[in-house]
Design an enzyme around this catalytic site. Structure first.
Site, mmCIF file in Angstrom:
data_model
loop_
_atom_site.group_PDB
_atom_site.id
_atom_site.type_symbol
_atom_site.label_atom_id
_atom_site.label_comp_id
_atom_site.label_asym_id
_atom_site.label_seq_id
_atom_site.Cartn_x
_atom_site.Cartn_y
_atom_site.Cartn_z
ATOM 1 N N LEU A 22 -70.992 -21.204 -12.392
ATOM 2 C CA LEU A 22 -69.748 -21.951 -12.533
ATOM 3 C C LEU A 22 -68.541 -21.177 -12.008
ATOM 4 O O LEU A 22 -67.444 -21.732 -11.903
ATOM 5 C CB LEU A 22 -69.518 -22.300 -14.006
ATOM 6 C CG LEU A 22 -70.545 -23.230 -14.641
ATOM 7 C CD1 LEU A 22 -70.318 -23.303 -16.149
ATOM 8 C CD2 LEU A 22 -70.475 -24.612 -14.025
ATOM 9 N N LYS A 72 -75.960 -5.788 -13.258
ATOM 10 C CA LYS A 72 -74.818 -5.232 -13.974
ATOM 11 C C LYS A 72 -74.932 -3.736 -14.267
ATOM 12 O O LYS A 72 -73.919 -3.042 -14.319
ATOM 13 C CB LYS A 72 -74.614 -5.988 -15.296
ATOM 14 C CG LYS A 72 -74.032 -7.368 -15.140
ATOM 15 C CD LYS A 72 -73.721 -7.967 -16.513
ATOM 16 C CE LYS A 72 -73.053 -9.317 -16.399
ATOM 17 N NZ LYS A 72 -72.670 -9.853 -17.720
ATOM 18 N N ASN A 93 -69.246 -5.995 -14.850
ATOM 19 C CA ASN A 93 -69.275 -7.387 -14.391
ATOM 20 C C ASN A 93 -68.134 -7.699 -13.421
ATOM 21 O O ASN A 93 -68.110 -8.764 -12.811
ATOM 22 C CB ASN A 93 -69.233 -8.365 -15.575
ATOM 23 C CG ASN A 93 -67.835 -8.556 -16.133
ATOM 24 O OD1 ASN A 93 -67.047 -7.612 -16.183
ATOM 25 N ND2 ASN A 93 -67.529 -9.754 -16.579
ATOM 26 N N ASP A 108 -66.400 -8.826 -20.156
ATOM 27 C CA ASP A 108 -67.142 -9.718 -21.050
ATOM 28 C C ASP A 108 -66.683 -9.588 -22.502
ATOM 29 O O ASP A 108 -66.357 -10.573 -23.169
ATOM 30 C CB ASP A 108 -68.643 -9.433 -20.964
ATOM 31 C CG ASP A 108 -69.281 -9.977 -19.694
ATOM 32 O OD1 ASP A 108 -68.743 -10.948 -19.131
ATOM 33 O OD2 ASP A 108 -70.307 -9.430 -19.262
ATOM 34 N N GLY A 132 -77.548 -9.580 -31.896
ATOM 35 C CA GLY A 132 -78.021 -9.387 -30.532
ATOM 36 C C GLY A 132 -77.361 -8.171 -29.906
ATOM 37 O O GLY A 132 -76.133 -8.052 -29.898
ATOM 38 N N GLY A 134 -78.150 -7.169 -26.662
ATOM 39 C CA GLY A 134 -78.319 -7.233 -25.218
ATOM 40 C C GLY A 134 -76.980 -7.154 -24.508
ATOM 41 O O GLY A 134 -76.008 -6.635 -25.062
ATOM 42 N N ALA A 136 -74.510 -9.380 -23.619
ATOM 43 C CA ALA A 136 -73.335 -9.992 -24.233
ATOM 44 C C ALA A 136 -72.987 -9.315 -25.548
ATOM 45 O O ALA A 136 -71.822 -9.006 -25.821
ATOM 46 C CB ALA A 136 -73.569 -11.482 -24.443
ATOM 47 N N TYR A 234 -72.602 -21.451 -24.260
ATOM 48 C CA TYR A 234 -71.636 -22.518 -23.992
ATOM 49 C C TYR A 234 -72.309 -23.803 -23.515
ATOM 50 O O TYR A 234 -71.640 -24.764 -23.156
ATOM 51 C CB TYR A 234 -70.569 -22.071 -22.979
ATOM 52 C CG TYR A 234 -71.072 -21.638 -21.630
ATOM 53 C CD1 TYR A 234 -71.280 -22.564 -20.621
ATOM 54 C CD2 TYR A 234 -71.297 -20.302 -21.346
ATOM 55 C CE1 TYR A 234 -71.735 -22.183 -19.371
ATOM 56 C CE2 TYR A 234 -71.735 -19.902 -20.109
ATOM 57 C CZ TYR A 234 -71.944 -20.833 -19.119
ATOM 58 O OH TYR A 234 -72.396 -20.443 -17.882
ATOM 59 N N GLY A 255 -68.700 -20.426 -26.814
ATOM 60 C CA GLY A 255 -68.914 -19.472 -25.737
ATOM 61 C C GLY A 255 -68.099 -19.761 -24.493
ATOM 62 O O GLY A 255 -67.915 -18.881 -23.647
#
Length: 289
Positions: A22, A72, A93, A108, A132, A134, A136, A234, A255
């Site tokens: 996007l 990344k 990023n 982020d 989490g 990871g 994000a 999101y 999100g």
């Protein structure tokens, strides 16, 4: 696109796959609205071709880059420097040209916490819980530490990265002054108690997106007014977590806010442009779920 000239600046997204990103819609619409002579394109780049892509970006004089999965972490070795956040996160990023140097940033986590701030939630001096560890999740808990959160509870499944994550949290504790602690996501009693003490709870797992759209890691009876619950997912726009938060009278943060604000922070770094986030959200994401 009809206005492209010899002065037009180029910014590109590197990663794979990128054809459904996007970001081009977001940034090109923003550039057009703000009258910025720049275009944003994507390039399918893997870790194997990343070095050549960075060499090409240098040679062609690109104004900046975004970097997405799976590049990344790999991109760090090809850059000339890192922002404090990117260095602590070990991931980039956003790449900014500073003269003849390429400097890596990570927007982020800052995007997530800016979305929280827009919803009236600040983390300085407070406790945060992140589900989490990871990409994000790591970005969020690192930025929360940098932004002055006093305690950050991180929950993750006991996978092959669990022990190394625990070591990393200890290093972040030492370097930022925040107290970061890792817990097993399967420990429901501990999760409930940590959520109860947190001003902001962020779910950065895959729960909430298909095929887990009817699931939530957080139970409704754990939620209360005065707290905020953020989902990094999101799609769908309203996850099960967000629906439960609203029903409990808590603040629900989707999100999409993280996505848009990390993009806005990127434009500020590249071109000193202030993205009209509300306008972009309305134009790009106006369709109903």
């Amino acid at each position: 696109m009809s206005e492209i000239s010899g002065h037009t600046k180029l910014i590109a997204l590197l990663g794979s796959p990128v054809e459904h990103s996007l970001s081009p819609a977001i940034h090109n619409l923003s550039f057009a609205k703000e009258g910025v002579d720049a275009v944003y394109l994507v390039a399918d780049v893997t870790p194997d071709t990343l070095e050549n892509a960075i060499i090409g970006a240098r040679a062609l004089g690109l104004a900046g880059l975004n970097v997405t999965m799976p590049c990344k972490t790999h991109v760090l070795q090809y850059l000339d420097g890192l922002s404090p956040a990117a260095e602590l996160m070990g991931a980039v990023n956003t790449v900014v040209r500073e003269g003849d140097k390429l400097i890596g940033h990570n927007t982020d986590g800052a995007g997530a916490l800016r979305a929280a701030k827009e919803a009236g939630i600040t983390v300085s001096g407070k406790k945060v819980t992140v589900l989490g560890a990871g990409g994000a999740g790591s970005a969020v808990f690192t930025q929360a530490a940098l932004d002055g959160a006093t305690e950050i509870s991180v929950f993750n499944v006991r996978d092959e990265f669990y022990d190394s994550t625990e070591v990393r949290l200890a290093e972040l504790t030492e370097r930022t002054g925040a107290t970061l602690t890792l817990y097993d996501l399967a420990d429901e009693a501990r999760l409930q108690s940590e959520v109860a003490e947190s001003v902001l709870v962020v779910d950065a797992t895959r729960v909430g997106m298909p095929p887990f759209e009817n699931e939530s890691n957080i139970k409704p009876e754990w939620m209360k007014p005065g707290q905020a619950f953020m989902d990094t997912v999101y799609h769908p726009r309203e996850t099960k977590l967000l629906k439960l938060a609203k029903e409990a009278g808590a603040t629900a943060i989707g999100g999409l806010g993280m996505l848009l604000w990390q993009a806005a922070l990127g434009e500020k770094l590249w071109l000193d442009v202030d993205m009209d986030v509300a306008y972009i959200e309305e134009k790009v994401f106006s369709e109903a779920e």
